[in-house]
Design a protein around this motif. Structure first.
Motif, mmCIF file in Angstrom:
data_model
loop_
_atom_site.group_PDB
_atom_site.id
_atom_site.type_symbol
_atom_site.label_atom_id
_atom_site.label_comp_id
_atom_site.label_asym_id
_atom_site.label_seq_id
_atom_site.Cartn_x
_atom_site.Cartn_y
_atom_site.Cartn_z
ATOM 1 N N UNK A 78 -13.510 -3.850 65.779
ATOM 2 C CA UNK A 78 -14.194 -2.774 65.072
ATOM 3 C C UNK A 78 -13.199 -1.631 64.956
ATOM 4 N N UNK A 79 -12.890 -1.236 63.734
ATOM 5 C CA UNK A 79 -11.875 -0.203 63.524
ATOM 6 C C UNK A 79 -12.512 0.984 62.811
ATOM 7 N N UNK A 80 -12.585 2.102 63.527
ATOM 8 C CA UNK A 80 -13.151 3.322 62.951
ATOM 9 C C UNK A 80 -12.068 4.119 62.238
ATOM 10 N N UNK A 81 -12.474 4.840 61.229
ATOM 11 C CA UNK A 81 -11.581 5.744 60.514
ATOM 12 C C UNK A 81 -12.408 6.835 59.867
ATOM 13 N N UNK A 82 -11.720 7.863 59.387
ATOM 14 C CA UNK A 82 -12.398 8.929 58.660
ATOM 15 C C UNK A 82 -12.593 10.210 59.435
ATOM 16 N N UNK A 83 -12.234 10.217 60.700
ATOM 17 C CA UNK A 83 -12.363 11.434 61.481
ATOM 18 C C UNK A 83 -11.333 12.473 61.080
ATOM 19 N N UNK A 84 -11.488 13.670 61.628
ATOM 20 C CA UNK A 84 -10.537 14.734 61.329
ATOM 21 C C UNK A 84 -11.097 16.091 61.677
ATOM 22 N N UNK A 85 -10.422 17.104 61.173
ATOM 23 C CA UNK A 85 -10.819 18.492 61.391
ATOM 24 C C UNK A 85 -11.559 18.993 60.152
ATOM 25 N N UNK A 86 -12.724 19.574 60.358
ATOM 26 C CA UNK A 86 -13.525 20.080 59.250
ATOM 27 C C UNK A 86 -14.160 21.398 59.670
ATOM 28 N N UNK A 87 -14.382 22.271 58.717
ATOM 29 C CA UNK A 87 -15.013 23.560 59.002
ATOM 30 C C UNK A 87 -16.522 23.388 59.148
ATOM 31 N N UNK A 88 -17.163 24.267 59.882
ATOM 32 C CA UNK A 88 -18.631 24.221 59.973
ATOM 33 C C UNK A 88 -19.256 24.234 58.582
ATOM 34 N N UNK A 89 -20.276 23.388 58.404
ATOM 35 C CA UNK A 89 -20.918 23.237 57.109
ATOM 36 C C UNK A 89 -20.302 22.166 56.231
ATOM 37 N N UNK A 90 -19.170 21.654 56.641
ATOM 38 C CA UNK A 90 -18.480 20.634 55.855
ATOM 39 C C UNK A 90 -19.024 19.238 56.083
ATOM 40 N N UNK A 91 -18.357 18.273 55.449
ATOM 41 C CA UNK A 91 -18.799 16.880 55.510
ATOM 42 C C UNK A 91 -17.635 15.957 55.830
ATOM 43 N N UNK A 92 -17.975 14.847 56.445
ATOM 44 C CA UNK A 92 -17.029 13.767 56.688
ATOM 45 C C UNK A 92 -17.775 12.438 56.549
ATOM 46 N N UNK A 93 -17.047 11.400 56.174
ATOM 47 C CA UNK A 93 -17.627 10.058 56.189
ATOM 48 C C UNK A 93 -16.778 9.171 57.085
ATOM 49 N N UNK A 94 -17.399 8.662 58.124
ATOM 50 C CA UNK A 94 -16.726 7.732 59.021
ATOM 51 C C UNK A 94 -16.973 6.308 58.557
ATOM 52 N N UNK A 95 -15.967 5.473 58.768
ATOM 53 C CA UNK A 95 -16.080 4.047 58.442
ATOM 54 C C UNK A 95 -15.827 3.213 59.678
ATOM 55 N N UNK A 96 -16.505 2.098 59.770
ATOM 56 C CA UNK A 96 -16.291 1.128 60.844
ATOM 57 C C UNK A 96 -16.121 -0.233 60.190
ATOM 58 N N UNK A 97 -14.880 -0.681 60.120
ATOM 59 C CA UNK A 97 -14.583 -1.976 59.504
ATOM 60 C C UNK A 97 -14.624 -3.060 60.571
ATOM 61 N N UNK A 98 -15.471 -4.057 60.353
ATOM 62 C CA UNK A 98 -15.639 -5.131 61.328
ATOM 63 C C UNK A 98 -14.889 -6.380 60.889
#
Length: 115
Positions: free
Chosen positions: A4-24
């Motif tokens: 299981x490989x996660x990706x998509x994390x990072x630094x974001x300002x409050x109120x922002x958005x991120x999409x994490x992925x988990x490739x199996x």
């Protein structure tokens, strides 16, 4: 071998958005229950969201209405769309697969919400 490989994390300002992925790989994301957990420094690992094999979803109260878990069966990938992020969402986010095939964890991806 299951991975299981996660990706998509990072630094974001409050109120922002991120999409994490988990490739199996080595396991079917549609044939198992898939979940996202998070662990902040000094705290236990807590459930954030789960998508069951049949498609039912559940969320922690702290993320309801802001996070959405989904699954792309063709890509064998599970996503966590995170909107309206808050500093309290800062943590390492982990993907988990569990079911008849066993229980597996990814290595985690860091999400930091800060101005």
């Amino acid at each position: 071998q299951v991975q299981l490989v996660e990706s998509g994390g990072g630094l974001v300002q409050p109120g922002g958005s991120l999409r994490l992925s988990c490739a199996a790989s080595g396991i079917s994301s549609s044939g198992n229950n898939m979940a996202w957990y998070r662990q902040a420094p000094g705290k236990q690992r807590d459930l954030v969201a789960v998508i069951m094999r049949g498609g039912t979803t559940n969320y922690a109260d702290s993320v309801k209405g802001r996070f959405t878990i989904s699954r792309d069966n063709a890509k064998n990938t599970v996503y966590l769309q995170m909107n309206s992020l808050k500093p309290d969402d800062t943590a390492v986010y982990y993907c988990k697969a569990y079911g008849l095939a066993g229980l597996y964890w990814g290595q985690g991806t860091q999400v930091t919400v800060s101005s």
